[in-house]
Design a protein around this motif. Structure first.
Motif, PDB file in Angstrom:
ATOM      1  N   ARG A  76      57.949  50.666  27.146  1.00  0.00           N
ATOM      2  CA  ARG A  76      58.346  49.511  26.343  1.00  0.00           C
ATOM      3  C   ARG A  76      59.403  49.854  25.300  1.00  0.00           C
ATOM      4  O   ARG A  76      59.922  48.965  24.629  1.00  0.00           O
ATOM      5  CB  ARG A  76      57.111  48.910  25.651  1.00  0.00           C
ATOM      6  CG  ARG A  76      56.105  48.277  26.596  1.00  0.00           C
ATOM      7  CD  ARG A  76      55.108  47.426  25.823  1.00  0.00           C
ATOM      8  NE  ARG A  76      54.186  48.253  25.069  1.00  0.00           N
ATOM      9  CZ  ARG A  76      52.983  48.628  25.503  1.00  0.00           C
ATOM     10  NH1 ARG A  76      52.582  48.255  26.708  1.00  0.00           N
ATOM     11  NH2 ARG A  76      52.184  49.367  24.768  1.00  0.00           N
TER      12      ARG A  76
ATOM     13  N   GLY B  95      56.944  38.578  13.234  1.00  0.00           N
ATOM     14  CA  GLY B  95      57.627  38.640  14.517  1.00  0.00           C
ATOM     15  C   GLY B  95      59.131  38.516  14.377  1.00  0.00           C
ATOM     16  O   GLY B  95      59.656  38.145  13.331  1.00  0.00           O
ATOM     17  N   ASP B  96      59.825  38.841  15.455  1.00  0.00           N
ATOM     18  CA  ASP B  96      61.283  38.732  15.463  1.00  0.00           C
ATOM     19  C   ASP B  96      61.721  37.289  15.558  1.00  0.00           C
ATOM     20  O   ASP B  96      61.063  36.459  16.195  1.00  0.00           O
ATOM     21  CB  ASP B  96      61.857  39.521  16.643  1.00  0.00           C
ATOM     22  CG  ASP B  96      61.737  41.024  16.440  1.00  0.00           C
ATOM     23  OD1 ASP B  96      61.349  41.433  15.331  1.00  0.00           O
ATOM     24  OD2 ASP B  96      62.037  41.769  17.381  1.00  0.00           O
TER      25      ASP B  96
ATOM     26  N   ASP C 294      62.315  35.658  19.319  1.00  0.00           N
ATOM     27  CA  ASP C 294      61.228  35.373  20.263  1.00  0.00           C
ATOM     28  C   ASP C 294      59.834  35.412  19.645  1.00  0.00           C
ATOM     29  O   ASP C 294      58.842  35.146  20.323  1.00  0.00           O
ATOM     30  CB  ASP C 294      61.282  36.336  21.448  1.00  0.00           C
ATOM     31  CG  ASP C 294      61.154  37.805  21.031  1.00  0.00           C
ATOM     32  OD1 ASP C 294      60.926  38.068  19.829  1.00  0.00           O
ATOM     33  OD2 ASP C 294      61.288  38.671  21.910  1.00  0.00           O
TER      34      ASP C 294
ATOM     35  N   GLU D 119      58.096  37.918  18.797  1.00  0.00           N
ATOM     36  CA  GLU D 119      57.342  39.116  19.180  1.00  0.00           C
ATOM     37  C   GLU D 119      57.297  40.111  18.021  1.00  0.00           C
ATOM     38  O   GLU D 119      58.310  40.377  17.370  1.00  0.00           O
ATOM     39  CB  GLU D 119      58.000  39.773  20.391  1.00  0.00           C
ATOM     40  CG  GLU D 119      57.238  40.950  20.953  1.00  0.00           C
ATOM     41  CD  GLU D 119      56.013  40.546  21.741  1.00  0.00           C
ATOM     42  OE1 GLU D 119      54.983  41.246  21.613  1.00  0.00           O
ATOM     43  OE2 GLU D 119      56.079  39.540  22.479  1.00  0.00           O
TER      44      GLU D 119
ATOM     45  N   LYS E 105      57.622  46.904  21.607  1.00  0.00           N
ATOM     46  CA  LYS E 105      56.516  45.979  21.433  1.00  0.00           C
ATOM     47  C   LYS E 105      55.253  46.782  21.156  1.00  0.00           C
ATOM     48  O   LYS E 105      55.194  47.992  21.374  1.00  0.00           O
ATOM     49  CB  LYS E 105      56.324  45.125  22.696  1.00  0.00           C
ATOM     50  CG  LYS E 105      57.484  44.188  23.014  1.00  0.00           C
ATOM     51  CD  LYS E 105      57.187  43.381  24.274  1.00  0.00           C
ATOM     52  CE  LYS E 105      58.331  42.441  24.606  1.00  0.00           C
ATOM     53  NZ  LYS E 105      58.057  41.650  25.841  1.00  0.00           N
TER      54      LYS E 105
ATOM     55  N   ARG F 234      57.306  43.673  16.737  1.00  0.00           N
ATOM     56  CA  ARG F 234      57.778  44.958  17.236  1.00  0.00           C
ATOM     57  C   ARG F 234      57.743  46.012  16.130  1.00  0.00           C
ATOM     58  O   ARG F 234      57.840  45.693  14.947  1.00  0.00           O
ATOM     59  CB  ARG F 234      59.209  44.836  17.765  1.00  0.00           C
ATOM     60  CG  ARG F 234      59.344  44.007  19.036  1.00  0.00           C
ATOM     61  CD  ARG F 234      60.799  43.932  19.486  1.00  0.00           C
ATOM     62  NE  ARG F 234      60.937  43.280  20.789  1.00  0.00           N
ATOM     63  CZ  ARG F 234      61.050  41.964  20.948  1.00  0.00           C
ATOM     64  NH1 ARG F 234      61.061  41.158  19.889  1.00  0.00           N
ATOM     65  NH2 ARG F 234      61.159  41.448  22.162  1.00  0.00           N
TER      66      ARG F 234
END
Length: 211
Positions: A13, A53-54, A57, A59, A75, A61
């Motif tokens: 990842r 999150g970013d 999106d 997510e 991730k 990370r």
């Protein structure tokens, strides 16, 4: 073997960083950002996690910085190979669950939280006021235990009334029936307890149930 498989999957990842410098930690990022530091003879590392999150999106990370420049991102859970071992990073529902440096011989240690971060402030309290720190830790764990127990007691009751379950195991009548305001208050204090545990990276399966 199982751990090796998980580590290989996590390493797939990893994506290369863009080389940008590590942003300065701001006071308003106290609970939305975690920043951990690792100083080694080979390099100075930093792990930056934005819990919101970013932007593109959503997510969450982990970003790895080497000597102040972004080297990689991944991730969760993230495993970043570095000189002498690997940095393992994992986030939970209430904050960080893990941010450790694991050496090639299996020894591990927690990365140092940035002093301005919530984890850094909590660590400083543990160093300067150990008695108060232990009391807070005991209270937070008790709050989570009470919250999870009360929630499970009230949850089992309606589940046990489902016909196939009732026929197989019998019905269960919860001795605890709380009004709405009490359940909301219980949820709030449980979240506070789990959040405090996350500041010490002490989250466990118990906090996962609370989440």
């Amino acid at each position: 073997m199982k751990q090796g498989w998980r580590q290989r999957l996590a390493e797939r990842r990893i994506r290369p960083g863009d080389g940008r410098p590590l942003p300065r930690f701001r006071w308003w990022q106290l609970f939305s950002r975690s920043l951990f530091l690792l100083n080694t003879p080979a390099a100075d590392y930093a792990v930056d996690v934005r819990h919101g999150g970013d932007g593109r999106d959503g997510e969450v990370r982990a970003r790895l910085y080497r000597d102040g420049l972004q080297q990689a991102l991944s991730k969760m859970p993230a495993h970043f190979p570095v000189e002498g071992g690997v940095i393992e990073v994992e986030a939970g529902g209430f904050g960080m669950k893990r941010c450790h440096f694991v050496t090639t011989d299996g020894a591990e240690r927690l990365l140092t939280p940035h002093p301005a971060s919530a984890q850094g402030r909590r660590a400083r309290l543990e160093q300067t006021r150990p008695g108060l720190s232990r009391s807070i830790a005991v209270v937070s764990t008790a709050l989570v235990l009470i919250g999870v127990t009360c929630a499970l007691l009230q949850l089992i009751d309606p589940i046990s009334q489902i016909p196939p379950i009732r026929e197989a195991f019998g019905s269960f009548e919860s001795p605890l029936r709380l009004p709405l305001w009490a359940n909301i208050s219980l949820g709030v204090v449980t979240v506070l307890g789990s959040t405090e545990r996350a500041l010490r990276l002490r989250s466990s399966w118990l906090d996962s149930i609370a989440n």
